[in-house]
Scaffold this motif. Sequence first.
Motif, PDB file in Angstrom:
ATOM      1  N   SER A 198       0.820  -1.209   0.000  1.00 39.80           N
ATOM      2  CA  SER A 198       0.000   0.000   0.000  1.00 39.80           C
ATOM      3  C   SER A 198       0.856   1.262   0.000  1.00 39.80           C
ATOM      4  CB  SER A 198      -0.923   0.012   1.227  1.00 39.80           C
ATOM      5  OG  SER A 198      -0.176   0.226   2.416  1.00 39.80           O
ATOM      6  N   GLN A 243      -2.701   7.302  -3.664  1.00 37.59           N
ATOM      7  CA  GLN A 243      -3.207   6.768  -4.928  1.00 37.59           C
ATOM      8  C   GLN A 243      -3.262   5.240  -4.897  1.00 37.59           C
ATOM      9  OE1 GLN A 243      -4.434   8.081  -7.668  1.00 37.59           O
ATOM     10  NE2 GLN A 243      -4.076  10.272  -7.355  1.00 37.59           N
ATOM     11  N   CYS A 300      -6.080   3.942  -2.758  1.00 38.59           N
ATOM     12  CA  CYS A 300      -7.365   4.115  -3.464  1.00 38.59           C
ATOM     13  C   CYS A 300      -7.389   3.400  -4.811  1.00 38.59           C
ATOM     14  CB  CYS A 300      -7.670   5.594  -3.655  1.00 38.59           C
ATOM     15  SG  CYS A 300      -7.925   6.495  -2.109  1.00 38.59           S
ATOM     16  N   LYS A 301      -6.381   2.573  -5.065  1.00 37.77           N
ATOM     17  CA  LYS A 301      -6.302   1.795  -6.308  1.00 37.77           C
ATOM     18  C   LYS A 301      -6.404   2.693  -7.546  1.00 37.77           C
ATOM     19  CE  LYS A 301      -8.092  -2.363  -4.116  1.00 37.77           C
ATOM     20  NZ  LYS A 301      -6.747  -2.920  -3.937  1.00 37.77           N
ATOM     21  N   SER A 304      -8.121   5.158  -8.092  1.00 43.35           N
ATOM     22  CA  SER A 304      -9.489   5.575  -8.409  1.00 43.35           C
ATOM     23  C   SER A 304     -10.077   6.233  -7.162  1.00 43.35           C
ATOM     24  CB  SER A 304     -10.338   4.375  -8.846  1.00 43.35           C
ATOM     25  OG  SER A 304     -11.663   4.780  -9.123  1.00 43.35           O
ATOM     26  N   ILE A 305      -9.608   7.456  -6.894  1.00 42.16           N
ATOM     27  CA  ILE A 305     -10.018   8.148  -5.673  1.00 42.16           C
ATOM     28  C   ILE A 305     -11.531   8.289  -5.596  1.00 42.16           C
ATOM     29  CG2 ILE A 305      -9.918  10.385  -4.479  1.00 42.16           C
ATOM     30  CD1 ILE A 305      -7.009  10.614  -5.462  1.00 42.16           C
ATOM     31  N   SER A 321     -13.790   6.265  -6.473  1.00 47.77           N
ATOM     32  CA  SER A 321     -14.418   5.023  -6.011  1.00 47.77           C
ATOM     33  C   SER A 321     -14.386   4.889  -4.496  1.00 47.77           C
ATOM     34  CB  SER A 321     -13.720   3.811  -6.647  1.00 47.77           C
ATOM     35  OG  SER A 321     -13.802   3.857  -8.056  1.00 47.77           O
ATOM     36  N   PHE A 322     -13.441   5.569  -3.844  1.00 43.07           N
ATOM     37  CA  PHE A 322     -13.296   5.474  -2.397  1.00 43.07           C
ATOM     38  C   PHE A 322     -13.795   6.731  -1.676  1.00 43.07           C
ATOM     39  CE2 PHE A 322     -10.546   2.183  -3.905  1.00 43.07           C
ATOM     40  CZ  PHE A 322     -10.488   1.240  -2.887  1.00 43.07           C
ATOM     41  N   ASP A 324     -15.549   6.538   1.756  1.00 46.62           N
ATOM     42  CA  ASP A 324     -14.633   6.277   2.869  1.00 46.62           C
ATOM     43  C   ASP A 324     -13.784   7.502   3.176  1.00 46.62           C
ATOM     44  OD1 ASP A 324     -15.511   3.678   3.181  1.00 46.62           O
ATOM     45  OD2 ASP A 324     -14.005   2.825   1.856  1.00 46.62           O
ATOM     46  N   ILE A 325     -13.298   8.165   2.138  1.00 45.07           N
ATOM     47  CA  ILE A 325     -12.449   9.345   2.331  1.00 45.07           C
ATOM     48  C   ILE A 325     -13.186  10.414   3.133  1.00 45.07           C
ATOM     49  CG2 ILE A 325     -11.292  11.249   1.128  1.00 45.07           C
ATOM     50  CD1 ILE A 325     -10.749   9.199  -1.169  1.00 45.07           C
ATOM     51  N   VAL A 368      -9.597   4.744   4.976  1.00 43.58           N
ATOM     52  CA  VAL A 368      -9.819   3.701   3.983  1.00 43.58           C
ATOM     53  C   VAL A 368      -9.325   2.396   4.585  1.00 43.58           C
ATOM     54  CG1 VAL A 368      -9.100   2.796   1.734  1.00 43.58           C
ATOM     55  CG2 VAL A 368      -9.618   5.231   1.980  1.00 43.58           C
ATOM     56  N   ASN A 383     -15.184  16.003   0.931  1.00 42.24           N
ATOM     57  CA  ASN A 383     -13.928  15.519   0.349  1.00 42.24           C
ATOM     58  C   ASN A 383     -12.782  15.942   1.269  1.00 42.24           C
ATOM     59  OD1 ASN A 383     -12.055  14.408  -1.361  1.00 42.24           O
ATOM     60  ND2 ASN A 383     -12.364  15.855  -3.042  1.00 42.24           N
TER      61      ASN A 383
END
Length: 319
Positions: A10, A76, A79-80, A82-83, A85-86, A89-90, A95, A118
């Motif tokens: 990670s 990054q 979040c894979k 794809s911020i 998509s998360f 959680d953010i 996360v 955000n």
Amino acid sequence: MKLSDEVINSLSLNLREKIKTLKRENIEEIRLRVNKPLIINGDLIDYFYNDKTKKLDKNMDNAYVVTKEDIEQTFQIICKYSIHSFMDDIKKGFVTLRGGHRVGIVGKAIVENGKVENIKYISSLNIRISKEIKNCSDKVMNHIVKGSTKINNTIIISPPQCGKTTLLRDIVRNLSNGNDKFNFKGVKVALIDERNEIAGSYLGVAQMDVGIRTDIIETCPKDIGIMMVLRSMSPNVIVTDEIGTEKDIKALYTALNGGVGLITTVHGDSIEDIKNRKELKNLLDEELFKKVILLSAKKGPGTIEKIYDLQGKRWYFAN
């Protein structure tokens, strides 16, 4: 024992090369702060990564300084890439990684209509290492179970980083699976896992062993989650972590009136500490809870100081 691949992978490539060589098994947190030393916390002690020796050191000399790029790349990866998509959680400030490890996020909060929409310009990341210690709750289960299917409603009082989540997780497992050692049959447990720390669910699948009869609501406010499971899941026991508001306490009373057992935790140092806090003054009502477990880190995280019987007005033991 090395850190898990989930934690190491990670991190940014730069940090990954540094962290993967560490073999300390008691690592609890990895702290990344922009333009500040890389800090590894274990046993409540801060260690610095020495960039010359490539080892951990209590001394700040030659400590590696985390860069903005380290933070950005790590975020990054978490979040894979794809911020969006998360984003749910953010907004909550964390996360969860596969394996149940939680990454706390802080920076510039974008607030609209009183709600965080955000977090931008991430300045700090805190990777909290999730650890499963099975059977760690055995020393308290005799005080919790009451017969083969009933429990004494129990609250765990603990300062931060004293092992309360680890203890609570194992209590859930014991109640859900049942345990012949305590002549206890498994019961239906509803777990309100608001911060996703207990079960460590990842894409809806619990990463930790919380038992075969446990139903989990993750990242849901406790008061709302309690009402949801009461209506839909017919639980025998409801478990939550970190009760802290009057709404939470009101929901616990609703569950109590429905004949459901309760296990929960609260941040604090003592019974007196809880009683002196206005928002928690009703939490130690003997109608609501029967047993109080006090934790500390005097002999390491998870030290059980005392167990108090609210009805009998007596202390049981201290480690």
